[in-house]
Design a protein around this motif. Structure first.
Motif, mmCIF file in Angstrom:
data_model
loop_
_atom_site.group_PDB
_atom_site.id
_atom_site.type_symbol
_atom_site.label_atom_id
_atom_site.label_comp_id
_atom_site.label_asym_id
_atom_site.label_seq_id
_atom_site.Cartn_x
_atom_site.Cartn_y
_atom_site.Cartn_z
ATOM 1 N N HIS A 3 21.611 20.151 11.073
ATOM 2 C CA HIS A 3 22.299 19.637 10.111
ATOM 3 C C HIS A 3 23.503 20.304 9.745
ATOM 4 C CE1 HIS A 3 21.786 18.147 5.738
ATOM 5 N NE2 HIS A 3 22.332 19.255 5.424
ATOM 6 N N HIS B 229 27.039 21.322 8.046
ATOM 7 C CA HIS B 229 28.184 21.168 6.767
ATOM 8 C C HIS B 229 29.534 22.058 7.495
ATOM 9 C CE1 HIS B 229 25.783 20.346 3.271
ATOM 10 N NE2 HIS B 229 24.749 20.581 3.805
ATOM 11 N N GLU C 181 17.391 12.737 2.146
ATOM 12 C CA GLU C 181 17.196 14.083 1.636
ATOM 13 C C GLU C 181 16.336 13.977 0.450
ATOM 14 O OE1 GLU C 181 18.960 17.385 3.414
ATOM 15 O OE2 GLU C 181 20.854 16.518 2.475
ATOM 16 N N ARG D 266 12.148 21.922 8.696
ATOM 17 C CA ARG D 266 13.452 22.210 8.743
ATOM 18 C C ARG D 266 13.655 23.564 8.460
ATOM 19 N NH1 ARG D 266 18.686 19.917 5.286
ATOM 20 N NH2 ARG D 266 19.086 21.891 3.778
ATOM 21 N N GLU E 91 20.987 27.600 5.347
ATOM 22 C CA GLU E 91 21.292 26.633 4.205
ATOM 23 C C GLU E 91 20.149 26.795 3.179
ATOM 24 O OE1 GLU E 91 22.350 22.652 5.198
ATOM 25 O OE2 GLU E 91 22.052 22.086 3.007
#
Ligand code: ZN
Length: 284
Positions: free
Chosen positions: A50, A52, A151, A230, A234
């Protein structure tokens, strides 16, 4: 409990929007650093990443060219990695900014993109996701064949996903990330996680994530309940509860692998992960 343990898909969220290098000395920020971390974590068993993007100064950015560089380097380093890009509106609320990354094409097209089906507070800022923006992002993903990574921070967001499925704004495969323990949204308790899982559409893929000190326990529950997990910087910056050991992404993935082994969940191979997520296989 599960009859036969199904392979575990580990998602890694290596960077996020908020952490800085001061807080997390091992945080990957540049495209090269992110690709290096993805490679290490893929070797340790992570399959879905995931992503960013950050500017050279380390600030969050939604610019397509930065995402293009990250995706390009990661695909080069680890062709089998499954990639999810963020469309977060925390720093860039407009549809135009948030959807730029969905226009990456060819080799650079992401497999998934994040979609938060509701507005909420983080500890120090709000994340606004209006019905209009949720619908437009979902439609743009559907048109491009990008799977939404839903999410979920609260129960009402699951209810709204069911509404969007009824309207055909969302279609299978349904990939959920259940993020509990962020101040301002649902707390991280086993009961809350279980109720949330119970409310998901039939056959949905789900990962359990906990924010900060809740990461380890939520991950453990995800493994034990037959879901997925997960992890990553982050969500949490430390390897230990007392916050003495700064985490590395690879260290967090290795910790999950040890939990999974203790609970007899094999780690998914890249092909198994794609199948479990409902994605097209790379070599049909
Ligand atoms: Zn994110």
């Amino acid at each position: 409990m599960m009859e036969k343990p199904s392979p575990l898909v580990i998602t890694l969220a290596p960077t996020g929007i908020v952490p800085s290098r001061d807080q997390a000395p091992h945080l990957p920020i540049t495209p090269t650093e992110i690709a290096t971390d993805v490679k290490r974590c893929f070797a340790a068993g992570a399959r879905l990443f995931h992503i960013h993007a950050r500017t050279e100064e380390g600030e969050a950015t939604c610019r397509r060219e930065v995402f293009a560089e990250i995706v390009g380097r990661v695909r080069q380093a680890v062709p089998q990695a499954i990639l999810c890009v963020s469309t977060s509106g925390r720093r860039f609320p407009s549809y135009q900014d948030r959807s730029e990354v969905l226009d990456l094409e060819g080799e650079l097209k992401p497999d998934l993109a994040s979609l938060t089906p509701g507005s909420m507070n983080f500890p120090r800022e709000a994340s606004i996701n209006s019905p209009e923006i949720i619908g437009r992002l979902a439609t743009a993903m559907q048109e491009r064949g990008i799977v939404p990574e839903l999410e979920i921070f609260d129960f009402g967001m699951v209810d709204y996903v069911h509404y969007l499925i009824g309207k055909k704004v969302l279609r299978p495969p349904f990939v959920f990330n259940l993020l509990l323990g962020s101040l301002g949204t649902l707390s991280a308790s086993p009961l809350n996680l279980a109720l949330m899982v119970e409310r998901l559409p039939a056959g949905a893929f789900w990962s359990a994530a906990g924010i900060g000190r809740f990461q380890f326990s939520m991950n453990a529950l995800g493994i034990a309940m037959g879901g997925h997990v997960r992890t990553g910087l982050e969500d949490n910056l430390f390897l230990d509860r007392d916050k003495l050991q700064p985490a590395t992404n690879a260290g967090l993935v290795e910790r999950i692998a040890r939990q999974a082994e203790a609970l007899e969940r094999p780690l998914a191979t890249p092909e198994q992960a794609r199948r479990i997520l409902g994605l097209p296989t790379l070599n049909p």
